[in-house]
Design a protein around this motif. Structure first.
Motif, short mmCIF file in Angstrom:
data_model
loop_
_atom_site.label_atom_id
_atom_site.label_comp_id
_atom_site.label_asym_id
_atom_site.label_seq_id
_atom_site.Cartn_x
_atom_site.Cartn_y
_atom_site.Cartn_z
N VAL A 34 -0.13 4.64 3.54
CA VAL A 34 -0.21 3.66 2.40
C VAL A 34 0.39 4.15 1.16
O VAL A 34 0.88 3.69 0.36
N ASP A 239 9.66 -4.18 -2.84
CA ASP A 239 8.09 -4.43 -2.76
C ASP A 239 7.84 -5.64 -1.80
O ASP A 239 6.72 -5.67 -1.19
N ASP A 240 8.49 -6.81 -2.01
CA ASP A 240 8.42 -7.97 -0.96
C ASP A 240 8.54 -7.76 0.44
O ASP A 240 7.67 -7.97 1.29
N GLN A 243 5.56 -5.29 1.57
CA GLN A 243 4.17 -6.10 1.65
C GLN A 243 4.29 -6.98 2.69
O GLN A 243 3.21 -7.41 3.41
N LYS A 245 5.91 -6.80 5.54
CA LYS A 245 5.81 -6.03 6.56
C LYS A 245 4.37 -5.24 7.15
O LYS A 245 3.85 -5.34 8.11
N MET A 246 3.93 -4.99 6.01
CA MET A 246 2.68 -4.31 5.99
C MET A 246 1.34 -5.18 5.95
O MET A 246 0.19 -4.81 6.68
N GLN A 247 1.30 -6.24 5.26
CA GLN A 247 0.26 -7.14 5.12
C GLN A 247 0.38 -8.68 5.52
O GLN A 247 -0.57 -9.47 5.39
N GLY A 248 1.52 -8.89 5.79
CA GLY A 248 1.74 -10.13 6.41
C GLY A 248 2.03 -11.42 5.13
O GLY A 248 2.41 -12.45 5.38
N HIS A 249 1.83 -10.94 3.86
CA HIS A 249 1.91 -11.81 2.79
C HIS A 249 2.57 -10.84 1.37
O HIS A 249 2.30 -9.57 1.62
N ILE A 250 3.13 -11.59 0.43
CA ILE A 250 3.63 -11.04 -0.75
C ILE A 250 2.42 -11.26 -1.93
O ILE A 250 2.17 -12.55 -2.00
N SER A 254 1.97 -8.01 -8.22
CA SER A 254 1.23 -6.60 -7.92
C SER A 254 2.68 -5.60 -7.89
O SER A 254 2.50 -4.49 -7.48
#
Length: 286
Positions: A34, A239-240, A243, A245-250, A254
């Motif tokens: 993270v 950043d996009d 995000q 890849k890691m959380q499924g949405h952008i 942020s």
């Protein structure tokens, strides 16, 4: 990248032969991932994670043991020294062209954890520049993670791009851009402050492209695929892309480093124009 047989900088300190033998180094596992994602190509944002890392490291002893560097590590060191020398030569020339004097930064190669003027850090922080001591800190295992975890193409010029990006943060420190950005962030909402952070990071990408332009003219170093390697690395750490890849949405508000397309655009603008005056990312980021 053609790099062997050319000047190497003396401003590289390799601490990888110093290994910790105490408790496990903080920053591994999911927490480390993270932090890595939040701080890729840390730049000025490296200071944001210092309290987290120091809290994680409290009470952990880390006595060191010396070992000889491997042949592969020595070659990596020589590559970093050469790339830093190229940055020194290019930025000395650019500063002279603008009636300024360039102050050379240092690069610290480390493994595991490191203490800096910006506080303690671990490999999980990714490469970063600390303005407090004007040094770039890098654990070179980052570049393997860049390929395996984030899908970057890899290659030596991807490493050169990251180094040039961090040196770009040093240039911003010397020119006063970083201080001005922090002043502008005061009193702003988090979203507005993040936009200023994005502008700072994209300008460092522009400077990496500018360095590539000058270095090619001065040393003819580029090989087929080098620019693609840099663009692949820039895309992977947008950043996009991270995000998604890691959380499924952008969540655009942020963003702190810019989208993949922005990072590639500004690198290529620096590379194609070769004009430092074309790098005012603050005027173009709304």
């Amino acid at each position: 990248m053609k790099w062997k047989g050319r000047r190497q900088s003396d401003n590289v300190e390799d601490r990888r032969g110093m290994s910790s033998s105490g408790k496990a180094i903080a920053g591994g596992g999911i927490i480390g991932v993270v932090i890595l994602l939040l701080n890729l190509f840390g730049g000025e944002n490296a200071q944001m994670i210092t309290p987290i890392l120091e809290q994680m490291n409290q009470g952990q002893s880390a006595p060191t043991e010396q070992r000889d560097l491997t042949a592969a590590e020595i070659e990596e060191q020589e590559f970093v020294r050469t790339v830093l020398a190229d940055n020194e030569d290019v930025w000395t020339k650019i500063f002279q062209e603008n009636n300024l004097q360039y102050e050379k930064p240092k690069i610290i190669l480390f493994a595991g954890s490191v203490q800096t003027a910006c506080g303690g850090a671990t490999s999980a922080s990714g490469p970063f520049y600390c303005p407090g001591d004007q040094k770039v800190y890098m654990d070179l295992t980052f570049f393997e993670e860049l390929k395996t975890k984030f899908g970057a193409q890899g290659g030596d010029f991807a490493t050169a791009y990251v180094i040039a990006h961090e040196i770009g943060h040093h240039v911003q420190t010397l020119l006063g851009t970083s201080t001005k950005m922090r002043q502008l962030q005061q009193g702003k909402s988090k979203a507005e402050a993040n936009k200023l952070s994005v502008a700072l990071e994209l300008q460092a990408d522009f400077y990496a492209g500018l360095w590539t332009h000058y270095n090619q003219k001065m040393n003819n170093v580029l090989e087929i695929g080098d620019i693609d390697e840099a663009l692949s690395a820039a895309h992977a750490v947008g950043d996009d892309a991270i995000q998604a890849k890691m959380q499924g949405h952008i969540v655009p508000e942020s963003f702190t480093h810019g989208t993949s397309e922005q990072r590639k655009y500004w690198f290529m603008k620096g590379y194609k124009t070769g004009d430092i005056n074309q790098g005012n990312t603050f005027a173009e980021i709304k």
